[in-house]
Design a protein around this motif. Structure first.
Motif, mmCIF file in Angstrom:
data_model
loop_
_atom_site.group_PDB
_atom_site.id
_atom_site.type_symbol
_atom_site.label_atom_id
_atom_site.label_comp_id
_atom_site.label_asym_id
_atom_site.label_seq_id
_atom_site.Cartn_x
_atom_site.Cartn_y
_atom_site.Cartn_z
ATOM 1 N N LYS A 3 0.842 -1.208 0.000
ATOM 2 C CA LYS A 3 0.000 0.000 0.000
ATOM 3 C C LYS A 3 0.878 1.260 0.000
ATOM 4 C CE LYS A 3 -2.264 -1.261 3.785
ATOM 5 N NZ LYS A 3 -1.655 -2.583 4.042
ATOM 6 N N GLY A 5 -1.579 4.395 9.288
ATOM 7 C CA GLY A 5 -0.476 3.796 10.051
ATOM 8 C C GLY A 5 0.629 4.826 10.306
ATOM 9 N N LEU A 11 -0.452 7.412 12.865
ATOM 10 C CA LEU A 11 -0.386 6.874 14.235
ATOM 11 C C LEU A 11 1.055 6.742 14.719
ATOM 12 C CD1 LEU A 11 -3.190 4.160 13.885
ATOM 13 C CD2 LEU A 11 -3.352 6.307 15.143
ATOM 14 N N ILE A 44 -9.883 6.795 15.027
ATOM 15 C CA ILE A 44 -9.259 6.897 13.706
ATOM 16 C C ILE A 44 -10.110 7.762 12.766
ATOM 17 C CG2 ILE A 44 -10.159 4.767 12.623
ATOM 18 C CD1 ILE A 44 -6.528 5.527 12.566
ATOM 19 N N GLY A 53 -4.554 2.302 4.000
ATOM 20 C CA GLY A 53 -4.813 1.683 5.312
ATOM 21 C C GLY A 53 -6.086 2.175 5.963
ATOM 22 N N PHE A 54 -6.911 2.850 5.229
ATOM 23 C CA PHE A 54 -8.218 3.319 5.698
ATOM 24 C C PHE A 54 -9.159 3.294 4.515
ATOM 25 C CE2 PHE A 54 -11.606 6.208 6.618
ATOM 26 C CZ PHE A 54 -11.793 6.123 7.993
ATOM 27 N N GLU A 97 4.483 -14.521 0.313
ATOM 28 C CA GLU A 97 5.229 -13.343 -0.157
ATOM 29 C C GLU A 97 5.112 -12.196 0.863
ATOM 30 O OE1 GLU A 97 7.211 -12.553 -2.721
ATOM 31 O OE2 GLU A 97 7.044 -10.356 -2.825
ATOM 32 N N ARG A 113 8.262 -10.351 2.726
ATOM 33 C CA ARG A 113 8.509 -8.903 2.626
ATOM 34 C C ARG A 113 8.615 -8.264 4.007
ATOM 35 N NH1 ARG A 113 4.139 -6.623 -1.763
ATOM 36 N NH2 ARG A 113 4.796 -7.852 -3.554
ATOM 37 N N ARG A 126 11.659 -6.363 5.724
ATOM 38 C CA ARG A 126 11.549 -4.968 6.150
ATOM 39 C C ARG A 126 11.942 -4.818 7.628
ATOM 40 N NH1 ARG A 126 5.886 -2.002 5.732
ATOM 41 N NH2 ARG A 126 5.562 -3.198 7.626
ATOM 42 N N ALA A 142 7.511 -6.357 -9.626
ATOM 43 C CA ALA A 142 7.085 -5.099 -9.010
ATOM 44 C C ALA A 142 6.782 -4.045 -10.076
ATOM 45 C CB ALA A 142 8.169 -4.602 -8.059
HETATM 46 P P1 AP5 Z 1 -0.205 0.131 8.627
HETATM 47 O O1 AP5 Z 1 0.957 0.985 8.853
HETATM 48 O O2 AP5 Z 1 -1.203 0.531 7.618
HETATM 49 O O3 AP5 Z 1 0.346 -1.345 8.337
HETATM 50 P P2 AP5 Z 1 -0.203 -2.568 7.465
HETATM 51 O O4 AP5 Z 1 -1.575 -2.478 6.948
HETATM 52 O O5 AP5 Z 1 0.127 -3.747 8.278
HETATM 53 O O6 AP5 Z 1 0.641 -2.466 6.166
HETATM 54 P P3 AP5 Z 1 2.175 -2.179 6.020
HETATM 55 O O7 AP5 Z 1 2.431 -0.716 6.136
HETATM 56 O O8 AP5 Z 1 2.954 -3.102 6.866
HETATM 57 O O9 AP5 Z 1 2.376 -2.657 4.514
HETATM 58 P P4 AP5 Z 1 2.020 -1.924 3.159
HETATM 59 O O10 AP5 Z 1 0.819 -2.565 2.532
HETATM 60 O O11 AP5 Z 1 2.036 -0.445 3.282
HETATM 61 O O12 AP5 Z 1 3.260 -2.399 2.308
HETATM 62 P P5 AP5 Z 1 4.640 -1.645 1.982
HETATM 63 O O13 AP5 Z 1 4.467 -0.773 0.793
HETATM 64 O O14 AP5 Z 1 5.227 -1.047 3.211
HETATM 65 O O15 AP5 Z 1 -0.967 -0.098 10.012
HETATM 66 C C1 AP5 Z 1 -0.249 -0.447 11.165
HETATM 67 C C2 AP5 Z 1 -1.184 -0.534 12.366
HETATM 68 O O16 AP5 Z 1 -1.789 0.758 12.611
HETATM 69 C C3 AP5 Z 1 -2.365 -1.495 12.243
HETATM 70 O O17 AP5 Z 1 -1.994 -2.811 12.586
HETATM 71 C C4 AP5 Z 1 -3.338 -0.864 13.258
HETATM 72 O O18 AP5 Z 1 -2.971 -1.188 14.579
HETATM 73 C C5 AP5 Z 1 -3.124 0.610 13.062
HETATM 74 N N1 AP5 Z 1 -4.031 1.192 12.054
HETATM 75 C C6 AP5 Z 1 -3.651 1.721 10.856
HETATM 76 N N2 AP5 Z 1 -4.737 2.129 10.158
HETATM 77 C C7 AP5 Z 1 -5.808 1.846 10.941
HETATM 78 C C8 AP5 Z 1 -7.203 1.992 10.769
HETATM 79 N N3 AP5 Z 1 -7.722 2.512 9.639
HETATM 80 N N4 AP5 Z 1 -8.034 1.577 11.767
HETATM 81 C C9 AP5 Z 1 -7.528 1.063 12.900
HETATM 82 N N5 AP5 Z 1 -6.211 0.867 13.126
HETATM 83 C C10 AP5 Z 1 -5.361 1.256 12.159
HETATM 84 O O19 AP5 Z 1 5.499 -2.899 1.534
HETATM 85 C C11 AP5 Z 1 5.959 -3.820 2.489
HETATM 86 C C12 AP5 Z 1 7.373 -4.266 2.129
HETATM 87 O O20 AP5 Z 1 7.328 -4.965 0.897
HETATM 88 C C13 AP5 Z 1 8.344 -3.093 1.913
HETATM 89 O O21 AP5 Z 1 9.570 -3.436 2.456
HETATM 90 C C14 AP5 Z 1 8.394 -2.920 0.402
HETATM 91 O O22 AP5 Z 1 9.635 -2.447 -0.011
HETATM 92 C C15 AP5 Z 1 8.127 -4.339 -0.087
HETATM 93 N N6 AP5 Z 1 7.359 -4.331 -1.337
HETATM 94 C C16 AP5 Z 1 6.241 -3.586 -1.595
HETATM 95 N N7 AP5 Z 1 5.779 -3.812 -2.831
HETATM 96 C C17 AP5 Z 1 6.597 -4.745 -3.374
HETATM 97 C C18 AP5 Z 1 6.620 -5.404 -4.628
HETATM 98 N N8 AP5 Z 1 5.712 -5.145 -5.586
HETATM 99 N N9 AP5 Z 1 7.600 -6.317 -4.848
HETATM 100 C C19 AP5 Z 1 8.529 -6.582 -3.891
HETATM 101 N N10 AP5 Z 1 8.552 -5.986 -2.671
HETATM 102 C C20 AP5 Z 1 7.602 -5.072 -2.417
#
Ligand code: AP5
Ligand code: MG
Length: 189
Positions: free
Chosen positions: A14, A33, A36, A65, A86-87, A120, A124, A128, A175
Motif C-alpha cells: 500500500k 499507520g 499513528l 481513527i 490503510g483506511f 510473499e 517482505r 523490512r 514489481a
Molecule cells: P499500517 O501501517 O497501515 O500497516 P499494514 O496495513 O500492516 O501495512 P504495512 O504498512 O505493513 O504494509 P504496506 O501494505 O504499506 O506495504 P509496503 O508498501 O510497506 O498499520 C499499522 C497498524 O496501525 C495497524 O496494525 C493498526 O494497529 C493501526 N491502524 C492503521 N490504520 C488503521 C485503521 N484505519 N483503523 C484502525 N487501526 C489502524 O510494503 C511492504 C514491504 O514490501 C516493503 O519493504 C516494500 O519495499 C516491499 N514491497 C512492496 N511492494 C513490493 C513489490 N511489488 N515487490 C517486492 N517488494 C515489495
C-alpha cells in the motif's frame, strides 16, 4: 479531486504503490499507520493509546481513527487528489469515509485492491523488519495482523463491490508490472 483507496493485507505494498501514484499524479497521501506512528513518536495521548493496539497487531478503535482522518483530510484541501492508505479497515470506517466525502461534495473515485500471497507478504515484512525495525514487524505480530485483516478488513471488499468501486490487482512476481498496471488503471478513471 480524486479520492483513491489503496486496500490490501499487511505488506501488500500500500505504501509502495502510494509513493508511485504520488510521483506520477502529484497526489497527497494519507496513511493512517504513518499518522499513528507519528503520534507515538510525538508522545501524544493518542499515540499512547495507539501504541498499545498496534504492538498487539489490533486495530485502534473506529471513533479515534475516524476523527483523525477527517482532520488530516481537511489539511489536504485543494490538492489534485488524495490516496487513503490503510483506511478504511472496518465497515463503520468505510461508511464514515463515504459520509465525510459526501459532506464535502466529494466522492470515492476507486478502490485498488492489492492481492499478494501470504507467503510473499511474510517474506517482505520479515525483510523490512531487518531494515526499518517497525515494532509490529515480528513473526508473532505479523500473524496477528494477517488474522485481523482476514476477519475485520477483508470482508469490506463486498461493500466496495456493491458501491461499484473495486479494481483488483494480483501480484505475479514483478514489481514493475504491478505498479504499471495500477498506474494505467488510475489514468483511465
Ligand atoms: P499500517 O501501517 O497501515 O500497516 P499494514 O496495513 O500492516 O501495512 P504495512 O504498512 O505493513 O504494509 P504496506 O501494505 O504499506 O506495504 P509496503 O508498501 O510497506 O498499520 C499499522 C497498524 O496501525 C495497524 O496494525 C493498526 O494497529 C493501526 N491502524 C492503521 N490504520 C488503521 C485503521 N484505519 N483503523 C484502525 N487501526 C489502524 O510494503 C511492504 C514491504 O514490501 C516493503 O519493504 C516494500 O519495499 C516491499 N514491497 C512492496 N511492494 C513490493 C513489490 N511489488 N515487490 C517486492 N517488494 C515489495
Ligand atoms: Mg504501509
Amino acid at each position: 479531486m480524486d479520492n483513491i483507496v489503496i486496500f490490501g493485507a499487511p505488506g501488500s505494498g500500500k505504501g509502495t504503490v502510494s509513493a508511485k501514484l504520488m510521483e506520477h499524479f502529484g497526489y497527497e497521501h494519507i496513511s493512517t499507520g504513518d499518522v499513528l506512528r507519528a503520534e507515538i513518536k510525538a508522545g501524544s495521548e493518542l499515540g499512547k493509546i495507539a501504541q498499545s493496539f498496534m504492538d498487539r497487531g489490533q486495530l485502534i478503535p473506529d471513533d479515534l481513527i475516524i476523527d483523525i482522518l477527517a482532520k488530516v483530510y481537511d489539511s489536504k484541501k485543494g490538492s489534485i487528489g488524495v490516496i487513503f492508505d490503510g483506511f478504511p479497515r472496518t465497515l463503520p470506517q468505510a461508511k464514515a469515509l463515504k459520509e465525510m466525502l459526501t459532506m464535502r461534495g466529494e466522492k470515492l473515485s476507486v478502490t485498488l485492491n492489492l492481492i499478494v500471497s501470504e507467503e510473499e507478504l511474510m517474506r517482505r515484512l520479515l525483510r523490512r523488519a531487518e531494515i526499518e525495525g517497525r515494532t509490529d514487524d515480528n513473526k508473532e505480530t505479523i500473524l496477528k495482523r494477517f488474522n485481523v485483516y482476514k476477519t475485520q478488513t477483508h470482508p469490506l471488499l463486498e461493500w466496495f463491490k456493491q458501491e461499484g468501486l473495486l479494481s483488483e490487482f494480483v501480484f505475479k512476481g514483478s514489481a514493475e508490472n504491478f505498479a504499471a498496471e495500477i498506474i494505467e488503471k488510475v489514468e483511465s478513471i
